[in-house]
Design a protein around this motif. Structure first.
Motif, PDB file in Angstrom:
ATOM      1  N   ALA A 158       2.316   1.778  -3.399  1.00 22.37           N
ATOM      2  CA  ALA A 158       1.341   2.275  -4.379  1.00 22.37           C
ATOM      3  C   ALA A 158       1.258   3.805  -4.346  1.00 22.37           C
ATOM      4  CB  ALA A 158      -0.019   1.665  -4.098  1.00 22.37           C
ATOM      5  N   GLN A 159       1.609   4.388  -3.205  1.00 21.74           N
ATOM      6  CA  GLN A 159       1.561   5.854  -3.064  1.00 21.74           C
ATOM      7  C   GLN A 159       2.777   6.543  -3.690  1.00 21.74           C
ATOM      8  OE1 GLN A 159      -1.100   7.329  -1.277  1.00 21.74           O
ATOM      9  NE2 GLN A 159      -1.887   5.226  -1.302  1.00 21.74           N
ATOM     10  N   VAL A 160       3.804   5.749  -3.947  1.00 24.08           N
ATOM     11  CA  VAL A 160       5.047   6.344  -4.445  1.00 24.08           C
ATOM     12  C   VAL A 160       4.861   6.790  -5.888  1.00 24.08           C
ATOM     13  CG1 VAL A 160       7.501   5.935  -4.907  1.00 24.08           C
ATOM     14  CG2 VAL A 160       6.431   4.908  -2.912  1.00 24.08           C
ATOM     15  N   ASP A 161       5.191   8.033  -6.118  1.00 23.24           N
ATOM     16  CA  ASP A 161       5.058   8.585  -7.466  1.00 23.24           C
ATOM     17  C   ASP A 161       6.426   8.521  -8.146  1.00 23.24           C
ATOM     18  OD1 ASP A 161       4.428   9.863  -9.740  1.00 23.24           O
ATOM     19  OD2 ASP A 161       3.920  11.801  -8.824  1.00 23.24           O
TER      20      ASP A 161
ATOM     21  N   ALA B 129       0.842  -1.203   0.000  1.00 24.40           N
ATOM     22  CA  ALA B 129       0.000   0.000   0.000  1.00 24.40           C
ATOM     23  C   ALA B 129       0.874   1.249   0.000  1.00 24.40           C
ATOM     24  CB  ALA B 129      -0.908  -0.006   1.228  1.00 24.40           C
ATOM     25  N   ALA B 130       1.956   1.197   0.780  1.00 24.51           N
ATOM     26  CA  ALA B 130       2.869   2.346   0.828  1.00 24.51           C
ATOM     27  C   ALA B 130       3.549   2.541  -0.527  1.00 24.51           C
ATOM     28  CB  ALA B 130       3.916   2.133   1.911  1.00 24.51           C
TER      29      ALA B 130
END
Lengths: 204, 130
Positions: free
Chosen positions: B34-37, B31-32
């Motif tokens: 998935a937040q990484v751009d 989940a963490a």
């Protein structure tokens, strides 16, 4: 069908396949967590470090030159993060917080517990490099080449750190009657290590 | 015979990681991630390219240095001075100074003395030659 190797997965991630990284997380998350919690002895801290290590590995994957294995690279990132965090936050851990394995529970004699506690204290008190080498060798069962990659040092230095850790434990336990048997085990391990060193030196 | 590593693993105490806990952590990490751009990549040059570039710059600098040395050979000034001195009257040169110091020192000294005695025109010509 053979399973995809870490190298192939890394290549896929570099090619833009984000899903391939999930597979790397699935493979390495649990052992990495176990390694870090042994090192930090703090569950929450270990959880944060492992998560940060994966995020860092993901964002920096294009800088990974694949000279070492992905596992070694990931462990090195996590170990550096752990060292930085411990340095900054000062260790808040207690050896009592760590749940011991089932084998140890079966032998719950008082003497055993005393030895256990003594060994934990002595290992935790080892200099950082020696402790790292001991952890990686004993608990991760890694070869010195991999240990050197993770610790980012030459092969001989990794071996020397492990040897010094054993010598320090031997010295510490030397005067303790209850740890006599332990001393013999350390001596045998040192003999094996020094025989290997002798063979390697002859080859050189 | 007890083995050192396995005994130490038992005594040091290993952390028990349940499958449920392990799955929870795995989900948390994914989940963490998935937040990484990844589009916000900072400018980055791979170290291998930096190494190649630095080697190239050193080689280029060395080649430029060699070329410069070829254009101004070390001997050229001395040869030019000697040719000028050859054109002077031997009688005008004080012989005592020729034996002193390095050949260049002697030549310069002779030129200086000679320049006091020869005409302005000759002097200008001499300096132009040098």
């Amino acid at each position: 069908m053979s399973a995809t190797t870490d190298k192939e997965l890394v290549k896929n991630v570099k090619d833009g396949n984000r899903v391939a990284f999930s597979e790397l997380v699935k493979r390495h998350q649990k052992p990495l967590f176990q390694f870090i919690i042994r090192y930090t002895r703090n569950e929450n801290l270990a959880e944060d470090i492992v998560q940060d290590a994966f995020i860092r590995a993901y964002t920096k994957i294009h800088t990974f030159e694949e000279r070492a294995a992905f596992k070694s690279w990931l462990y090195r990132i996590a170990l550096n993060l752990a060292k930085n965090k411990l340095r900054r936050e000062k260790p808040q851990y207690s050896i009592d917080n760590v749940k011991v394995g089932k084998v140890a529970e079966a032998e719950s004699a008082l003497v055993y517990e005393t030895i256990q506690k003594r060994i934990q204290v002595e290992i935790d008190a080892l200099p950082a490099k020696q402790k790292e080498a001991l952890h990686l060798r004993v608990f991760e069962d890694l070869a010195f080449k991999e240990i050197a990659e993770i610790m980012d040092c030459p092969y001989d230095t990794a071996k020397a750190n492990y040897r010094h850790a054993l010598l320090k434990l031997k010295q510490t336990f030397g005067e303790d009657q209850a740890l006599r048997e332990w001393l013999n085990m350390i001596n045998r391990e040192l003999d094996v290590l020094e025989t290997k060193l002798g063979v390697e030196n002859e080859r050189i | 015979m007890k083995e050192f590593k396995s005994e130490l693993r038992k005594l040091y105490g290993d952390y028990e990681v349940s499958e449920v806990e392990s799955k929870r952590r795995e989900k948390q990490i994914l989940a963490a991630l998935a937040q990484v751009d990844l589009d916000k990549k900072p400018f980055y040059v791979q170290p291998r390219y930096l190494r190649v570039a630095s080697v190239f710059i050193v080689v280029l600098a060395y080649m430029i240095y060699i070329e410069t040395q070829k254009r101004i050979p070390e001997q050229s000034l001395q040869a030019k001075l000697e040719s000028v001195v050859d054109g002077l009257e031997v009688a005008d040169l004080p012989h005592t100074t020729l034996a002193l110091g390095s050949p260049n020192d002697a030549i310069y000294e002779n030129l200086r003395i000679q320049s006091q005695t020869i005409s302005d025109q000759r002097l200008r010509q001499l300096m132009e030659d040098i």
